[in-house]
Design a protein around this motif. Structure first.
Motif, PDB file in Angstrom:
ATOM      1  N   HIS A 269       0.435   2.708   1.431  1.00  0.00           N
ATOM      2  CA  HIS A 269       1.758   2.161   1.696  1.00  0.00           C
ATOM      3  C   HIS A 269       1.657   0.936   2.591  1.00  0.00           C
ATOM      4  O   HIS A 269       0.680   0.757   3.314  1.00  0.00           O
ATOM      5  N   ARG A 270       2.703   0.125   2.562  1.00  0.00           N
ATOM      6  CA  ARG A 270       2.763  -1.019   3.472  1.00  0.00           C
ATOM      7  C   ARG A 270       3.292  -0.565   4.829  1.00  0.00           C
ATOM      8  O   ARG A 270       4.363  -0.952   5.259  1.00  0.00           O
ATOM      9  N   GLU A 271       2.559   0.302   5.471  1.00  0.00           N
ATOM     10  CA  GLU A 271       2.932   0.760   6.795  1.00  0.00           C
ATOM     11  C   GLU A 271       1.660   1.103   7.563  1.00  0.00           C
ATOM     12  O   GLU A 271       0.570   1.137   7.006  1.00  0.00           O
ATOM     13  N   ILE A 272       1.817   1.365   8.844  1.00  0.00           N
ATOM     14  CA  ILE A 272       0.668   1.618   9.710  1.00  0.00           C
ATOM     15  C   ILE A 272       0.182   3.040   9.484  1.00  0.00           C
ATOM     16  O   ILE A 272       0.860   3.998   9.837  1.00  0.00           O
TER      17      ILE A 272
ATOM     18  N   VAL B 151       0.552   7.227  18.899  1.00  0.00           N
ATOM     19  CA  VAL B 151       1.570   6.224  19.233  1.00  0.00           C
ATOM     20  C   VAL B 151       1.623   5.124  18.176  1.00  0.00           C
ATOM     21  O   VAL B 151       2.707   4.713  17.743  1.00  0.00           O
ATOM     22  N   VAL B 152       0.454   4.656  17.738  1.00  0.00           N
ATOM     23  CA  VAL B 152       0.429   3.601  16.725  1.00  0.00           C
ATOM     24  C   VAL B 152       1.054   4.095  15.425  1.00  0.00           C
ATOM     25  O   VAL B 152       1.849   3.400  14.786  1.00  0.00           O
ATOM     26  N   ARG B 153       0.714   5.330  15.040  1.00  0.00           N
ATOM     27  CA  ARG B 153       1.316   5.888  13.816  1.00  0.00           C
ATOM     28  C   ARG B 153       2.812   6.101  13.984  1.00  0.00           C
ATOM     29  O   ARG B 153       3.597   5.856  13.064  1.00  0.00           O
ATOM     30  N   ALA B 154       3.226   6.563  15.175  1.00  0.00           N
ATOM     31  CA  ALA B 154       4.648   6.779  15.439  1.00  0.00           C
ATOM     32  C   ALA B 154       5.425   5.471  15.344  1.00  0.00           C
ATOM     33  O   ALA B 154       6.542   5.439  14.808  1.00  0.00           O
ATOM     34  N   LEU B 155       4.856   4.391  15.846  1.00  0.00           N
ATOM     35  CA  LEU B 155       5.511   3.089  15.742  1.00  0.00           C
ATOM     36  C   LEU B 155       5.696   2.694  14.281  1.00  0.00           C
ATOM     37  O   LEU B 155       6.729   2.131  13.904  1.00  0.00           O
ATOM     38  N   GLY B 156       4.681   3.016  13.465  1.00  0.00           N
ATOM     39  CA  GLY B 156       4.798   2.727  12.039  1.00  0.00           C
ATOM     40  C   GLY B 156       5.897   3.542  11.374  1.00  0.00           C
ATOM     41  O   GLY B 156       6.646   3.043  10.532  1.00  0.00           O
ATOM     42  N   ILE B 157       6.006   4.817  11.774  1.00  0.00           N
ATOM     43  CA  ILE B 157       7.051   5.679  11.214  1.00  0.00           C
ATOM     44  C   ILE B 157       8.432   5.171  11.606  1.00  0.00           C
ATOM     45  O   ILE B 157       9.333   5.049  10.774  1.00  0.00           O
ATOM     46  N   VAL B 158       8.611   4.859  12.872  1.00  0.00           N
ATOM     47  CA  VAL B 158       9.908   4.391  13.364  1.00  0.00           C
ATOM     48  C   VAL B 158      10.287   3.063  12.710  1.00  0.00           C
ATOM     49  O   VAL B 158      11.440   2.843  12.327  1.00  0.00           O
ATOM     50  N   TYR B 159       9.303   2.190  12.556  1.00  0.00           N
ATOM     51  CA  TYR B 159       9.566   0.871  11.971  1.00  0.00           C
ATOM     52  C   TYR B 159      10.069   0.982  10.538  1.00  0.00           C
ATOM     53  O   TYR B 159      10.933   0.228  10.102  1.00  0.00           O
TER      54      TYR B 159
END
Length: 204
Positions: free
Chosen positions: A148-151, A186-194
């Protein structure tokens, strides 16, 4: 607590949360209990299995069969509990994020303990974290989160790099585990929130 006990407990925890994410994908696909068990198991042990095969070490669950039992039991509990979960997609993302963070650091730790270079250890950490979910999504016919185009893979890479640096350079294995896990999560969470504004995430 001895670090070996901490590592084993963290490994069990990561296996369970990854198994939950596999079972939640099975729920999205309307599978029966066997489908739940299969997807939960390949998600829980898939990345570690591939890591062990590449490193030419005994596959961990062959001698430690409790990992299979954990995956199957988790799948059955989720099978009976999941009808009460309304936002299954959000649960899936967060369970997957926690598993990703756990296995990103454990993959590095195991590889370093075999005498491999930090570079190889980081690759194995990312693979351990990301490939169980990749196998899960391929078997379920879902677009892999890894693509996916996400972190996603970059979150695992971040945690693996932090662990390797702290363990190899500073010789701080406990802090390496803690901070590596936190960074990856945290990095994955930022990707989810974004990406939370996506319709599939809001309505699932």
């Amino acid at each position: 607590m001895h670090i070996a006990d901490l590592l084993r407990g963290l490994d069990y925890f990561g296996t369970v949360v990854f198994a939950i994410s596999g079972a939640l994908v099975a729920a999205r696909k309307g599978m029966d209990w066997m489908g739940f068990a299969i997807l939960a198991t390949v998600t829980g042990i898939g990345g570690g299995t591939l890591r062990d095969l590449i490193l030419d070490r005994p596959v961990f669950w062959v001698s430690h069969w409790e990992y299979i039992v954990l995956c199957v039991l988790t799948s059955l509990v989720t099978f009976y509990f999941v009808p009460h979960i309304r936002r299954r997609y959000s649960w899936l993302l967060w369970a997957d994020a926690i598993g990703l963070a756990v296995f990103s650091v454990l993959g590095v730790q195991i590889t370093l303990s075999m005498g491999a270079s930090p570079f190889i250890a980081i690759i194995m950490g990312m693979m351990t974290a990301a490939f169980g979910g990749l196998i899960r999504d391929v078997l379920a016919g879902e677009p892999p989160l890894l693509l996916h185009r996400e972190i996603y893979a970059s979150a695992a890479l971040s945690g693996a790099v932090v662990y390797a640096l702290l363990d190899v350079v500073l010789r701080q294995p406990i802090w390496a585990l803690i901070l590596g896990f936190i960074v990856a999560l945290v990095v994955r969470a930022l990707g989810i929130v974004y990406h939370w504004h996506l319709p599939t995430a809001r309505n699932a």
